[in-house]
Scaffold this active site. Structure first.
Site, PDB file in Angstrom:
ATOM      1  N   GLY A  55       0.823  -1.201   0.000  1.00  0.00           N
ATOM      2  CA  GLY A  55       0.000   0.000   0.000  1.00  0.00           C
ATOM      3  C   GLY A  55       0.852   1.243   0.000  1.00  0.00           C
ATOM      4  N   ASN A  56       0.223   2.386   0.093  1.00  0.00           N
ATOM      5  CA  ASN A  56       0.975   3.647   0.205  1.00  0.00           C
ATOM      6  C   ASN A  56       0.261   4.549   1.196  1.00  0.00           C
ATOM      7  OD1 ASN A  56      -0.792   5.706  -1.296  1.00  0.00           O
ATOM      8  ND2 ASN A  56      -0.629   4.053  -2.794  1.00  0.00           N
ATOM      9  N   SER A  57       0.928   5.632   1.576  1.00  0.00           N
ATOM     10  CA  SER A  57       0.421   6.435   2.690  1.00  0.00           C
ATOM     11  C   SER A  57      -0.396   7.650   2.254  1.00  0.00           C
ATOM     12  CB  SER A  57       1.585   6.852   3.591  1.00  0.00           C
ATOM     13  OG  SER A  57       2.586   7.440   2.811  1.00  0.00           O
ATOM     14  N   ALA A  96      -3.686   7.866  -5.253  1.00  0.00           N
ATOM     15  CA  ALA A  96      -2.348   7.321  -5.479  1.00  0.00           C
ATOM     16  C   ALA A  96      -2.487   5.829  -5.785  1.00  0.00           C
ATOM     17  CB  ALA A  96      -1.475   7.545  -4.250  1.00  0.00           C
TER      18      ALA A  96
END
Ligand code: CTP
Ligand code: CA
Length: 229
Positions: free
Chosen positions: A33-35, A100
């Site tokens: 995942g990403n933040s 994102a």
């Protein structure tokens, strides 16, 4: 006009916005995942709704509350996001890709939780590339007069400035506007403030000094309005 003024200038327009960060599962309980916080996409949705637009927000894994008067469509992965955005594109007067998406996903998703082995061997993860949603919708142009906005977070490198990379990305993606954030030194992520340069296809670069994500959203909608035929 400033954000927050209650002028219903987007009445009659349908806008489609993506927000948040996608998750690409490795097994039922683990993912890459990403933040991305989702804050900028939610601000875009809230401000558009306040200005009278019909708003659809495709939200990837955000903790934020649903904005009032906005249709929220939850998604998990980049491919889910691709399906929802491409499937809804023909109805949208503007599409803003503030999400994102993950560029890559695991080639295989384990059906059961991945376990450690007695011999200490480590699993290898191989990745495959995800579809590029912004490029697809920009090239397909599902509706005449539709305005498409992308975001880019760049740090620049030894050879290229943040703006050089932004201009090249705008060209490659084929969108109408690209909101470029300079994220060198850990700026922007998770913050309530945003500083950006907004590029268009004529080569104009509009610098937006550090301001709230709501105010940046207002500026983006003003620009989108000037691009509508
Ligand atoms: N984007 C998209 N689909 C993807 C990846 C990105 O629609 N699979 C969109 C993002 O939502 C954003 C824009 O494209 O609006 C730019 O994202 P970015 O990650 O900067 O672009 P990439 O082409 O993935 O380039 P990079 O290699 O720099 O990550
Ligand atoms: Ca990317």
């Amino acid at each position: 006009r400033a954000a927050g003024q209650s002028v219903a200038d987007l009445t009659g327009k349908h806008v489609l916005i993506s927000a948040g960060g996608t998750r690409e599962h490795l097994d039922p309980v683990r993912y890459l995942g990403n933040s991305s916080s989702g804050k900028q996409g939610y601000a875009l949705a809230r401000i558009a709704a306040a200005r009278g637009a019909k708003v659809t927000l495709v939200a990837a894994n955000s903790e934020l509350p649903d904005p009032a008067g906005v249709q929220v469509v939850p998604v998990t992965s980049t491919r889910d996001l691709y399906d929802e955005i491409t499937g809804r594109a023909a109805d949208a007067d503007a599409i803003v890709m503030a999400a994102a998406p993950a560029d890559f996903r695991p080639a295989d998703v384990a059906e059961h939780k991945i376990k450690k082995t007695a011999d200490g061997s480590v699993p290898a993860v191989s990745l495959v590339q995800n579809p590029d949603i912004l490029q697809t919708i920009s090239h397909d142009r599902a509706r005449p007069g539709q305005v498409i906005v992308g975001f880019a977070a760049e740090t620049g490198d030894a050879q290229h400035s943040v703006l050089d990379l932004g201009r090249a990305k705008l060209e490659r993606k084929g969108c109408d506007l690209l909101v470029v954030n300079d994220v060198s030194g850990g700026k922007v992520f998770g913050s309530d403030l945003n500083e950006a340069v907004i590029l268009d296809r004529t080569g104009t670069a509009l610098p937006v000094p550090s301001t709230s994500k709501d105010a940046l959203a207002g500026i983006i909608w003003n620009l989108v309005s000037t691009h509508w035929p």
